[in-house]
Motif scaffolding. Sequence first.
Motif, PDB file in Angstrom:
ATOM      1  N   LYS A   1     -17.109 -21.252  32.009  1.00  0.00           N
ATOM      2  CA  LYS A   1     -15.992 -21.264  32.956  1.00  0.00           C
ATOM      3  C   LYS A   1     -16.385 -21.954  34.257  1.00  0.00           C
ATOM      4  O   LYS A   1     -15.587 -22.658  34.861  1.00  0.00           O
ATOM      5  N   ALA A   2     -17.614 -21.730  34.694  1.00  0.00           N
ATOM      6  CA  ALA A   2     -18.085 -22.328  35.943  1.00  0.00           C
ATOM      7  C   ALA A   2     -18.271 -23.838  35.805  1.00  0.00           C
ATOM      8  O   ALA A   2     -18.224 -24.557  36.795  1.00  0.00           O
ATOM      9  N   ASN A   3     -18.461 -24.311  34.589  1.00  0.00           N
ATOM     10  CA  ASN A   3     -18.623 -25.740  34.339  1.00  0.00           C
ATOM     11  C   ASN A   3     -17.251 -26.396  34.450  1.00  0.00           C
ATOM     12  O   ASN A   3     -16.305 -25.997  33.788  1.00  0.00           O
ATOM     13  N   SER A   4     -17.136 -27.417  35.271  1.00  0.00           N
ATOM     14  CA  SER A   4     -15.838 -28.038  35.515  1.00  0.00           C
ATOM     15  C   SER A   4     -15.358 -28.916  34.361  1.00  0.00           C
ATOM     16  O   SER A   4     -14.265 -29.454  34.417  1.00  0.00           O
ATOM     17  N   LEU A   5     -16.145 -29.050  33.300  1.00  0.00           N
ATOM     18  CA  LEU A   5     -15.741 -29.887  32.171  1.00  0.00           C
ATOM     19  C   LEU A   5     -14.781 -29.189  31.214  1.00  0.00           C
ATOM     20  O   LEU A   5     -14.123 -29.835  30.413  1.00  0.00           O
ATOM     21  N   TYR A   6     -14.710 -27.851  31.276  1.00  0.00           N
ATOM     22  CA  TYR A   6     -13.966 -27.099  30.271  1.00  0.00           C
ATOM     23  C   TYR A   6     -12.905 -26.202  30.889  1.00  0.00           C
ATOM     24  O   TYR A   6     -13.071 -25.684  31.980  1.00  0.00           O
ATOM     25  N   THR A   7     -11.834 -26.007  30.135  1.00  0.00           N
ATOM     26  CA  THR A   7     -10.850 -24.983  30.440  1.00  0.00           C
ATOM     27  C   THR A   7     -11.094 -23.853  29.450  1.00  0.00           C
ATOM     28  O   THR A   7     -11.068 -24.072  28.238  1.00  0.00           O
ATOM     29  N   VAL A   8     -11.353 -22.654  29.962  1.00  0.00           N
ATOM     30  CA  VAL A   8     -11.674 -21.508  29.111  1.00  0.00           C
ATOM     31  C   VAL A   8     -10.633 -20.421  29.325  1.00  0.00           C
ATOM     32  O   VAL A   8     -10.358 -20.024  30.448  1.00  0.00           O
ATOM     33  N   GLN A   9     -10.053 -19.956  28.234  1.00  0.00           N
ATOM     34  CA  GLN A   9      -9.152 -18.804  28.255  1.00  0.00           C
ATOM     35  C   GLN A   9      -9.784 -17.764  27.339  1.00  0.00           C
ATOM     36  O   GLN A   9      -9.798 -17.936  26.130  1.00  0.00           O
ATOM     37  N   ASP A  10     -10.319 -16.703  27.936  1.00  0.00           N
ATOM     38  CA  ASP A  10     -11.075 -15.751  27.124  1.00  0.00           C
ATOM     39  C   ASP A  10     -10.349 -14.447  26.841  1.00  0.00           C
ATOM     40  O   ASP A  10     -10.891 -13.579  26.187  1.00  0.00           O
ATOM     41  N   SER A  11      -9.135 -14.296  27.279  1.00  0.00           N
ATOM     42  CA  SER A  11      -8.401 -13.055  27.024  1.00  0.00           C
ATOM     43  C   SER A  11      -6.986 -13.355  26.544  1.00  0.00           C
ATOM     44  O   SER A  11      -6.019 -12.766  27.015  1.00  0.00           O
ATOM     45  N   VAL A  12      -6.867 -14.245  25.599  1.00  0.00           N
ATOM     46  CA  VAL A  12      -5.553 -14.603  25.069  1.00  0.00           C
ATOM     47  C   VAL A  12      -5.169 -13.573  24.008  1.00  0.00           C
ATOM     48  O   VAL A  12      -5.937 -13.318  23.083  1.00  0.00           O
ATOM     49  N   LEU A  13      -4.005 -12.965  24.162  1.00  0.00           N
ATOM     50  CA  LEU A  13      -3.508 -12.009  23.171  1.00  0.00           C
ATOM     51  C   LEU A  13      -2.361 -12.647  22.402  1.00  0.00           C
ATOM     52  O   LEU A  13      -1.400 -13.138  22.992  1.00  0.00           O
ATOM     53  N   ILE A  14      -2.469 -12.623  21.091  1.00  0.00           N
ATOM     54  CA  ILE A  14      -1.450 -13.196  20.213  1.00  0.00           C
ATOM     55  C   ILE A  14      -0.787 -12.046  19.473  1.00  0.00           C
ATOM     56  O   ILE A  14      -1.451 -11.298  18.752  1.00  0.00           O
ATOM     57  N   LYS A  15       0.525 -11.906  19.666  1.00  0.00           N
ATOM     58  CA  LYS A  15       1.254 -10.816  19.010  1.00  0.00           C
ATOM     59  C   LYS A  15       1.665 -11.255  17.604  1.00  0.00           C
ATOM     60  O   LYS A  15       2.200 -12.339  17.409  1.00  0.00           O
ATOM     61  N   THR A  16       1.409 -10.401  16.627  1.00  0.00           N
ATOM     62  CA  THR A  16       1.765 -10.694  15.242  1.00  0.00           C
ATOM     63  C   THR A  16       3.140 -10.115  14.917  1.00  0.00           C
ATOM     64  O   THR A  16       3.724  -9.375  15.712  1.00  0.00           O
ATOM     65  N   LYS A  17       3.650 -10.442  13.736  1.00  0.00           N
ATOM     66  CA  LYS A  17       4.972  -9.960  13.330  1.00  0.00           C
ATOM     67  C   LYS A  17       5.063  -8.439  13.289  1.00  0.00           C
ATOM     68  O   LYS A  17       6.098  -7.866  13.592  1.00  0.00           O
ATOM     69  N   ASP A  18       3.965  -7.792  12.891  1.00  0.00           N
ATOM     70  CA  ASP A  18       4.000  -6.335  12.770  1.00  0.00           C
ATOM     71  C   ASP A  18       3.741  -5.617  14.097  1.00  0.00           C
ATOM     72  O   ASP A  18       3.658  -4.394  14.140  1.00  0.00           O
ATOM     73  N   GLY A  19       3.600  -6.362  15.189  1.00  0.00           N
ATOM     74  CA  GLY A  19       3.449  -5.756  16.506  1.00  0.00           C
ATOM     75  C   GLY A  19       2.013  -5.551  16.960  1.00  0.00           C
ATOM     76  O   GLY A  19       1.782  -5.124  18.078  1.00  0.00           O
ATOM     77  N   SER A  20       1.047  -5.848  16.110  1.00  0.00           N
ATOM     78  CA  SER A  20      -0.347  -5.722  16.536  1.00  0.00           C
ATOM     79  C   SER A  20      -0.769  -6.996  17.273  1.00  0.00           C
ATOM     80  O   SER A  20      -0.036  -7.982  17.310  1.00  0.00           O
ATOM     81  N   TYR A  21      -1.955  -6.965  17.854  1.00  0.00           N
ATOM     82  CA  TYR A  21      -2.427  -8.095  18.645  1.00  0.00           C
ATOM     83  C   TYR A  21      -3.739  -8.637  18.101  1.00  0.00           C
ATOM     84  O   TYR A  21      -4.573  -7.892  17.601  1.00  0.00           O
ATOM     85  N   ILE A  22      -3.894  -9.932  18.232  1.00  0.00           N
ATOM     86  CA  ILE A  22      -5.139 -10.616  17.916  1.00  0.00           C
ATOM     87  C   ILE A  22      -5.644 -11.211  19.224  1.00  0.00           C
ATOM     88  O   ILE A  22      -4.894 -11.870  19.945  1.00  0.00           O
ATOM     89  N   SER A  23      -6.894 -10.963  19.541  1.00  0.00           N
ATOM     90  CA  SER A  23      -7.507 -11.504  20.753  1.00  0.00           C
ATOM     91  C   SER A  23      -8.139 -12.854  20.421  1.00  0.00           C
ATOM     92  O   SER A  23      -8.712 -13.025  19.348  1.00  0.00           O
ATOM     93  N   ALA A  24      -8.051 -13.804  21.351  1.00  0.00           N
ATOM     94  CA  ALA A  24      -8.593 -15.137  21.086  1.00  0.00           C
ATOM     95  C   ALA A  24      -9.359 -15.674  22.290  1.00  0.00           C
ATOM     96  O   ALA A  24      -9.056 -15.349  23.437  1.00  0.00           O
ATOM     97  N   LEU A  25     -10.342 -16.491  21.996  1.00  0.00           N
ATOM     98  CA  LEU A  25     -11.119 -17.236  22.983  1.00  0.00           C
ATOM     99  C   LEU A  25     -10.810 -18.708  22.753  1.00  0.00           C
ATOM    100  O   LEU A  25     -10.993 -19.214  21.641  1.00  0.00           O
ATOM    101  N   VAL A  26     -10.312 -19.395  23.791  1.00  0.00           N
ATOM    102  CA  VAL A  26      -9.873 -20.788  23.666  1.00  0.00           C
ATOM    103  C   VAL A  26     -10.661 -21.645  24.655  1.00  0.00           C
ATOM    104  O   VAL A  26     -10.731 -21.316  25.840  1.00  0.00           O
ATOM    105  N   VAL A  27     -11.239 -22.745  24.163  1.00  0.00           N
ATOM    106  CA  VAL A  27     -11.981 -23.675  25.022  1.00  0.00           C
ATOM    107  C   VAL A  27     -11.547 -25.095  24.689  1.00  0.00           C
ATOM    108  O   VAL A  27     -11.440 -25.467  23.518  1.00  0.00           O
ATOM    109  N   LYS A  28     -11.278 -25.878  25.741  1.00  0.00           N
ATOM    110  CA  LYS A  28     -10.990 -27.305  25.565  1.00  0.00           C
ATOM    111  C   LYS A  28     -11.529 -28.057  26.765  1.00  0.00           C
ATOM    112  O   LYS A  28     -11.835 -27.459  27.799  1.00  0.00           O
TER     113      LYS A  28
END
Length: 98
Positions: free
Chosen positions: A30-57
């Motif tokens: 995250k401190a490195n200016s080369l990357y965008t980091v999202q480390d607490s992304v919650l994805i809601k599924t059809k049944d109402g539960s959540y999947i946590s995701a780590l996204v880097v680009k």
Amino acid sequence: MKKLFFYIFIDMTGCIAVKAQQPITVESVKANSLYTVQDSVLIKTKDGSYISALVVKKREIKKPLPVILQYTIYARQSDINKVKLAADKDYVGIIAYT
């Protein structure tokens, strides 16, 4: 013989003094200016539960990119290395956890 012992001693102490490389953490990426980091992304599924995701680009790339998606039940310290490697190869790296 004394010279040989001295050189071996110097060589051995030089090897011992080498520090181990620090592991890559989410905070360091995250401190490195080369990357965008999202480390607490919650994805809601059809049944109402959540999947946590780590996204880097890469921060500099604004166009849509292909994604490398990894899915696991185990959160590991080394996961940031995997998604960072994907970002280095011009993908969006995502690891999803249940």
